[in-house]
Design a protein around this motif. Structure first.
Motif, PDB file in Angstrom:
ATOM      1  N   PRO A 288       9.739   4.622  13.698  1.00 38.62           N
ATOM      2  CA  PRO A 288      10.306   4.396  12.353  1.00 38.62           C
ATOM      3  C   PRO A 288       9.516   5.136  11.270  1.00 38.62           C
ATOM      4  O   PRO A 288       8.649   4.582  10.607  1.00 38.62           O
ATOM      5  CB  PRO A 288      10.196   2.872  12.186  1.00 38.62           C
ATOM      6  N   PHE A 289       9.823   6.405  11.089  1.00 39.76           N
ATOM      7  CA  PHE A 289       9.045   7.232  10.165  1.00 39.76           C
ATOM      8  C   PHE A 289       9.210   6.799   8.713  1.00 39.76           C
ATOM      9  O   PHE A 289       8.306   7.009   7.896  1.00 39.76           O
ATOM     10  CB  PHE A 289       9.439   8.702  10.323  1.00 39.76           C
ATOM     11  N   ALA A 290      10.361   6.217   8.352  1.00 42.37           N
ATOM     12  CA  ALA A 290      10.548   5.773   6.974  1.00 42.37           C
ATOM     13  C   ALA A 290       9.522   4.700   6.608  1.00 42.37           C
ATOM     14  O   ALA A 290       8.922   4.728   5.525  1.00 42.37           O
ATOM     15  CB  ALA A 290      11.967   5.248   6.780  1.00 42.37           C
ATOM     16  N   GLY A 291       9.294   3.753   7.516  1.00 41.25           N
ATOM     17  CA  GLY A 291       8.288   2.725   7.270  1.00 41.25           C
ATOM     18  C   GLY A 291       6.886   3.300   7.213  1.00 41.25           C
ATOM     19  O   GLY A 291       6.052   2.862   6.409  1.00 41.25           O
ATOM     20  N   LEU A 292       6.613   4.290   8.056  1.00 41.15           N
ATOM     21  CA  LEU A 292       5.294   4.926   8.056  1.00 41.15           C
ATOM     22  C   LEU A 292       5.020   5.632   6.723  1.00 41.15           C
ATOM     23  O   LEU A 292       3.931   5.493   6.143  1.00 41.15           O
ATOM     24  CB  LEU A 292       5.194   5.929   9.203  1.00 41.15           C
ATOM     25  N   VAL A 293       6.001   6.370   6.215  1.00 41.20           N
ATOM     26  CA  VAL A 293       5.821   7.074   4.944  1.00 41.20           C
ATOM     27  C   VAL A 293       5.621   6.079   3.807  1.00 41.20           C
ATOM     28  O   VAL A 293       4.791   6.293   2.904  1.00 41.20           O
ATOM     29  CB  VAL A 293       7.032   7.991   4.668  1.00 41.20           C
ATOM     30  N   THR A 294       6.363   4.969   3.824  1.00 39.77           N
ATOM     31  CA  THR A 294       6.192   3.932   2.802  1.00 39.77           C
ATOM     32  C   THR A 294       4.789   3.354   2.838  1.00 39.77           C
ATOM     33  O   THR A 294       4.143   3.175   1.795  1.00 39.77           O
ATOM     34  CB  THR A 294       7.223   2.812   3.010  1.00 39.77           C
ATOM     35  N   LEU A 295       4.295   3.061   4.038  1.00 43.40           N
ATOM     36  CA  LEU A 295       2.943   2.516   4.185  1.00 43.40           C
ATOM     37  C   LEU A 295       1.893   3.506   3.696  1.00 43.40           C
ATOM     38  O   LEU A 295       0.963   3.130   2.960  1.00 43.40           O
ATOM     39  CB  LEU A 295       2.689   2.163   5.652  1.00 43.40           C
ATOM     40  N   VAL A 296       2.039   4.766   4.075  1.00 44.66           N
ATOM     41  CA  VAL A 296       1.081   5.785   3.638  1.00 44.66           C
ATOM     42  C   VAL A 296       1.111   5.929   2.116  1.00 44.66           C
ATOM     43  O   VAL A 296       0.062   6.047   1.458  1.00 44.66           O
ATOM     44  CB  VAL A 296       1.386   7.136   4.314  1.00 44.66           C
ATOM     45  N   GLY A 297       2.305   5.893   1.513  1.00 39.52           N
ATOM     46  CA  GLY A 297       2.402   5.988   0.060  1.00 39.52           C
ATOM     47  C   GLY A 297       1.720   4.826  -0.641  1.00 39.52           C
ATOM     48  O   GLY A 297       1.010   5.018  -1.639  1.00 39.52           O
ATOM     49  N   ALA A 298       1.905   3.602  -0.128  1.00 41.87           N
ATOM     50  CA  ALA A 298       1.251   2.438  -0.728  1.00 41.87           C
ATOM     51  C   ALA A 298      -0.262   2.539  -0.620  1.00 41.87           C
ATOM     52  O   ALA A 298      -0.994   2.231  -1.570  1.00 41.87           O
ATOM     53  CB  ALA A 298       1.753   1.165  -0.065  1.00 41.87           C
ATOM     54  N   LEU A 299      -0.760   2.976   0.537  1.00 39.47           N
ATOM     55  CA  LEU A 299      -2.205   3.115   0.719  1.00 39.47           C
ATOM     56  C   LEU A 299      -2.780   4.221  -0.158  1.00 39.47           C
ATOM     57  O   LEU A 299      -3.884   4.081  -0.695  1.00 39.47           O
ATOM     58  CB  LEU A 299      -2.521   3.394   2.192  1.00 39.47           C
ATOM     59  N   LEU A 300      -2.043   5.313  -0.325  1.00 37.64           N
ATOM     60  CA  LEU A 300      -2.509   6.388  -1.206  1.00 37.64           C
ATOM     61  C   LEU A 300      -2.572   5.921  -2.660  1.00 37.64           C
ATOM     62  O   LEU A 300      -3.506   6.266  -3.398  1.00 37.64           O
ATOM     63  CB  LEU A 300      -1.592   7.608  -1.085  1.00 37.64           C
ATOM     64  N   ALA A 301      -1.570   5.137  -3.086  1.00 34.98           N
ATOM     65  CA  ALA A 301      -1.602   4.598  -4.450  1.00 34.98           C
ATOM     66  C   ALA A 301      -2.810   3.687  -4.647  1.00 34.98           C
ATOM     67  O   ALA A 301      -3.487   3.730  -5.687  1.00 34.98           O
ATOM     68  CB  ALA A 301      -0.304   3.836  -4.741  1.00 34.98           C
ATOM     69  N   LEU A 302      -3.103   2.853  -3.639  1.00 40.86           N
ATOM     70  CA  LEU A 302      -4.285   1.997  -3.708  1.00 40.86           C
ATOM     71  C   LEU A 302      -5.568   2.816  -3.744  1.00 40.86           C
ATOM     72  O   LEU A 302      -6.505   2.507  -4.497  1.00 40.86           O
ATOM     73  CB  LEU A 302      -4.300   1.041  -2.506  1.00 40.86           C
ATOM     74  N   LEU A 303      -5.608   3.889  -2.951  1.00 40.34           N
ATOM     75  CA  LEU A 303      -6.790   4.750  -2.928  1.00 40.34           C
ATOM     76  C   LEU A 303      -7.012   5.409  -4.284  1.00 40.34           C
ATOM     77  O   LEU A 303      -8.155   5.474  -4.774  1.00 40.34           O
ATOM     78  CB  LEU A 303      -6.631   5.827  -1.840  1.00 40.34           C
ATOM     79  N   VAL A 304      -5.948   5.895  -4.909  1.00 38.23           N
ATOM     80  CA  VAL A 304      -6.073   6.516  -6.236  1.00 38.23           C
ATOM     81  C   VAL A 304      -6.584   5.501  -7.247  1.00 38.23           C
ATOM     82  O   VAL A 304      -7.464   5.787  -8.074  1.00 38.23           O
ATOM     83  CB  VAL A 304      -4.716   7.092  -6.684  1.00 38.23           C
TER      84      VAL A 304
END
Length: 223
Positions: A102-118
């Motif tokens: 499920p790549f859509a869920g993976l991209v969503t998770l990565v985006g949320a983690l990147l926002a937290l990292l920023v």
């Protein structure tokens, strides 16, 4: 009986109209600009009228929370199901690796983690590069003047403003990425059946994105 892929292709061909799509895109520029300005300006105008009153802080919190809810619901309720549906298309889902993960869920998770990292990186930078020298200077000034309580309120206000400026900058980064992605998607489309509801959704979305950002700007004390 026609397959779903043939039916979808026929529907897309019927809605494809380059001239009408260009006309709708031109209108959308004005519509999105006006709604963005209206959403951004409303909390700032509210701050100018009600600053210092008891209802002011509560109203800004409600506006920012509602705007954040709209942004999250758009991402998780509207965009994510469409992403799953697009990757489940019969031309895509039958191929490796799209059918296996499920790549859509993976991209969503990565985006949320990147926002937290920023957010964490920016918070760390503010605390080490700006907040510490301000506190040190105020302590030295308090010692020299022989009083320790005069700078507490100012220091607290300075910390709040720094945090709100950080939040407004991180939110603006997210809005920029979202706007570019959606803008490119709509700019490439020649399907009027897609563009019409998309312009309406974008206008509604930009109002509340602007309200969220405007609330942060008002609390941060930007001119």
């Amino acid at each position: 009986m026609a397959s779903p892929c043939v039916t979808d292709a026929a529907r897309a061909a019927a809605c494809r109209d380059g001239a009408a799509a260009s006309h709708l895109k031109t209108i959308s520029i004005l519509v999105i600009f006006v709604t963005s300005v209206a959403g951004m300006s409303s909390p700032v105008l509210l701050a100018g009228v009600f600053r210092g009153k008891a209802v002011y802080d509560k109203a800004l919190v409600v506006i920012k929370c509602f705007a954040a809810g709209v942004i999250l619901s758009t991402s998780l309720v509207h965009v994510l199901p469409d992403a799953y549906a697009a990757l489940a298309d019969c031309h895509v889902a039958s191929r490796h690796p799209w059918r296996d993960f499920p790549f859509a869920g993976l991209v969503t998770l990565v985006g949320a983690l990147l926002a937290l990292l920023v957010d964490l990186a920016a918070s760390s930078h503010v605390e080490h590069a700006q907040y510490a020298p301000v506190v040190a200077q105020e302590k030295e000034a308090a010692v020299e003047l022989g009083g320790g309580g005069g700078g507490e309120g100012e220091r607290g206000d300075e910390v709040v403003k720094l945090k709100q400026r950080l939040v407004s900058q991180v939110l603006e980064i997210g809005i920029i990425f979202h706007s570019v992605i959606i803008g490119v998607t709509m700019g490439m489309s020649q399907n009027v059946c897609t563009i019409r509801p998309l312009v309406t959704a974008l206008a509604f979305h930009q109002i509340f994105e602007g309200m969220g950002l405007g609330g942060c700007v008002a609390q941060a004390g930007f001119s």
